[in-house]
Structures are given as C-alpha cells and as structure tokens.
Write a protein that holds these residues in place. Structure first.
Motif, mmCIF file in Angstrom:
data_model
loop_
_atom_site.group_PDB
_atom_site.id
_atom_site.type_symbol
_atom_site.label_atom_id
_atom_site.label_comp_id
_atom_site.label_asym_id
_atom_site.label_seq_id
_atom_site.Cartn_x
_atom_site.Cartn_y
_atom_site.Cartn_z
ATOM 1 N N GLY A 1 0.679 -1.179 -0.066
ATOM 2 C CA GLY A 1 0.009 0.127 0.017
ATOM 3 C C GLY A 1 0.759 1.401 -0.092
ATOM 4 N N ASP A 2 2.088 1.071 0.478
ATOM 5 C CA ASP A 2 2.889 2.213 0.581
ATOM 6 C C ASP A 2 3.646 2.714 -0.889
ATOM 7 N N GLY A 3 3.266 1.879 -1.916
ATOM 8 C CA GLY A 3 3.805 2.080 -3.090
ATOM 9 C C GLY A 3 5.329 1.532 -3.444
ATOM 10 N N ILE A 4 5.954 0.926 -2.376
ATOM 11 C CA ILE A 4 7.102 0.471 -2.259
ATOM 12 C C ILE A 4 6.928 -0.820 -2.620
ATOM 13 N N VAL A 5 7.897 -1.427 -3.534
ATOM 14 C CA VAL A 5 7.813 -2.893 -3.646
ATOM 15 C C VAL A 5 9.074 -3.383 -2.838
ATOM 16 N N HIS A 6 8.547 -4.434 -1.878
ATOM 17 C CA HIS A 6 9.099 -5.410 -0.855
ATOM 18 C C HIS A 6 9.448 -6.862 -1.447
ATOM 19 N N GLY A 7 10.712 -7.253 -1.120
ATOM 20 C CA GLY A 7 10.936 -8.568 -1.310
ATOM 21 C C GLY A 7 9.833 -9.411 -0.674
ATOM 22 N N MET A 8 9.659 -10.479 -1.208
ATOM 23 C CA MET A 8 8.668 -11.411 -0.736
ATOM 24 C C MET A 8 9.173 -12.835 -0.981
ATOM 25 N N THR A 9 9.002 -13.663 0.212
ATOM 26 C CA THR A 9 9.327 -15.246 -0.129
ATOM 27 C C THR A 9 8.293 -15.797 -0.337
ATOM 28 N N THR A 10 8.239 -17.216 -0.893
ATOM 29 C CA THR A 10 7.281 -18.026 -0.984
ATOM 30 C C THR A 10 7.480 -19.426 -0.335
ATOM 31 N N THR A 11 6.356 -20.085 -0.180
ATOM 32 C CA THR A 11 6.703 -21.377 0.272
ATOM 33 C C THR A 11 6.577 -22.402 -1.150
ATOM 34 N N ASN A 12 6.204 -22.062 -2.099
ATOM 35 C CA ASN A 12 6.120 -22.791 -3.485
ATOM 36 C C ASN A 12 7.526 -23.103 -3.915
ATOM 37 N N THR A 13 8.062 -23.997 -3.795
ATOM 38 C CA THR A 13 9.203 -24.591 -4.102
ATOM 39 C C THR A 13 9.452 -25.127 -5.618
ATOM 40 N N HIS A 14 8.110 -25.111 -6.172
ATOM 41 C CA HIS A 14 8.214 -25.665 -7.717
ATOM 42 C C HIS A 14 9.300 -24.886 -8.598
ATOM 43 N N ILE A 15 9.290 -23.640 -8.478
ATOM 44 C CA ILE A 15 10.329 -23.050 -9.508
ATOM 45 C C ILE A 15 11.679 -23.172 -8.808
ATOM 46 N N THR A 16 12.074 -23.352 -7.646
ATOM 47 C CA THR A 16 13.323 -23.699 -7.090
ATOM 48 C C THR A 16 13.466 -25.014 -7.329
ATOM 49 N N ALA A 17 12.807 -25.939 -7.418
ATOM 50 C CA ALA A 17 13.175 -27.301 -7.685
ATOM 51 C C ALA A 17 13.477 -27.436 -9.233
ATOM 52 N N ARG A 18 12.621 -26.662 -9.981
ATOM 53 C CA ARG A 18 12.783 -27.015 -11.536
ATOM 54 C C ARG A 18 14.345 -26.339 -11.722
ATOM 55 N N GLU A 19 14.577 -25.129 -11.101
ATOM 56 C CA GLU A 19 15.768 -24.797 -11.524
ATOM 57 C C GLU A 19 17.047 -25.747 -10.975
ATOM 58 N N ARG A 20 16.792 -26.203 -9.836
ATOM 59 C CA ARG A 20 17.901 -26.793 -9.269
ATOM 60 C C ARG A 20 17.872 -28.311 -10.212
ATOM 61 N N ASN A 21 16.793 -28.903 -10.454
ATOM 62 C CA ASN A 21 16.773 -30.072 -11.082
ATOM 63 C C ASN A 21 17.207 -30.292 -12.741
ATOM 64 N N GLU A 22 16.847 -28.969 -13.259
ATOM 65 C CA GLU A 22 17.066 -28.606 -14.865
ATOM 66 C C GLU A 22 18.680 -28.245 -14.772
ATOM 67 N N ALA A 23 19.269 -27.790 -13.774
ATOM 68 C CA ALA A 23 20.590 -27.487 -13.852
ATOM 69 C C ALA A 23 21.479 -28.931 -13.561
ATOM 70 N N VAL A 24 21.004 -29.603 -12.872
ATOM 71 C CA VAL A 24 21.725 -31.036 -12.379
ATOM 72 C C VAL A 24 21.610 -31.643 -13.927
ATOM 73 N N TRP A 25 20.398 -31.825 -14.398
ATOM 74 C CA TRP A 25 20.351 -32.497 -15.479
ATOM 75 C C TRP A 25 21.152 -32.116 -16.643
ATOM 76 N N ASN A 26 21.107 -30.993 -16.853
ATOM 77 C CA ASN A 26 21.943 -30.208 -18.050
ATOM 78 C C ASN A 26 23.463 -30.338 -17.633
ATOM 79 N N GLN A 27 23.969 -30.267 -16.572
ATOM 80 C CA GLN A 27 25.228 -30.489 -16.359
ATOM 81 C C GLN A 27 25.748 -32.123 -16.290
#
Length: 157
Positions: free
Chosen positions: A6-32
C-alpha cells in the motif's frame, strides 16, 4: 518475487512454493550431467548421481539389463555406450518439472555417430527422480526398434 504494498514501495517477498526452485535445481543438474555424459566425461557424469542411484529401461533388449544400480554399474553401462560412439548430441530437449519437486520428465532426440560408421537416432522420454540435488533414478523409454538396431550393430542384441 516481489509484491507492491500500500505504501507504493516494492518489498521482497518469500514463497513456500518450491516448484520454481526445484525446477531450476533439477534442470541445472540434468543439463550439467548430460553435458558431461555427451562429452565422454563419465566419472563427472556419475558424480551427479546418488551412490545408490538406479537406471532402468522400459524395454530391455539383448544383453542389456533392465536396471543397474550404484555408481559402479552406472559407470560401466554409460562408459560402454560412450566407447561405441564418436559423438553424441541431443536435440529438441524439453524439461518438464512435475508438481513433485523431486520428479521431472525429459524429452529429447539423441543422435549418435558410431565408431563403426553407423548412426543411432532415437527419441527418448525419461522420468528423472532427484534426491538432495543429485539424480536418484532414471527410467527411460526409447524407440525400441532403433535401440535394438543399434545394439545389434554393436553385437549386444
């Protein structure tokens, strides 16, 4: 990911959804891991696997076992395949992370030039299971006829 407040400032946010993190980790391991395998660096490839890792195929052919387990067996299998090839390339790679953060499906088209002057080309679909950032299991489907032809050329079917 960021969220406006509401103050117009963008604040960092965390998420409990690890789907993106898992994809990035798994795809990096796969590619390497894949890059190491296709370059013939088998010891490096095996290092991307859990010590009790399991590789299994849907259609075992000839003398090829349906499944192998552990670093030593995985190393032997992939070193044998690599030694039969002068080059291995993959095309049309598509990585599909599932809702399960430890499971992904990978589609690819493999083209291998064989030492005997032949060529192996096949479409693969693999279910990859990851554990603690390493490959725990691969279950591979491939075009059975092309695979049987290649194993026959190598005297393994």
């Amino acid at each position: 990911m960021c969220s406006p407040r509401g103050d117009g400032i963008v604040h960092g946010m965390t998420t409990t959804n690890t789907h993106i993190t898992a994809r990035e980790r798994n795809e990096a391991v796969w590619n390497q891991a894949a890059a190491a395998l296709y370059a013939g660096r088998i010891d490096e490839y095996v290092a991307y696997w859990q010590p009790d890792g399991r590789y299994e195929v849907a259609y075992p052919i000839g003398n090829m076992p349906a499944a192998v387990e552990g670093h030593h067996a995985i190393e032997q299998l992939f070193r044998a395949f690599g030694s039969a090839a002068t080059s291995i390339a993959v095309h049309d790679v598509r990585f599909h992370q599932t809702d399960d953060p430890d499971v992904a499906f990978v589609e690819e088209r493999m083209v291998t030039e064989l030492r005997d002057g032949g060529r192996y080309e096949n479409r693969l679909l693999l279910r990859a299971t990851f554990r603690d950032g390493l490959i725990a299991e691969l279950f591979e489907y491939y075009g059975e006829r092309a695979h049987a032809d290649m194993l026959g050329r190598l005297g393994l079917a």
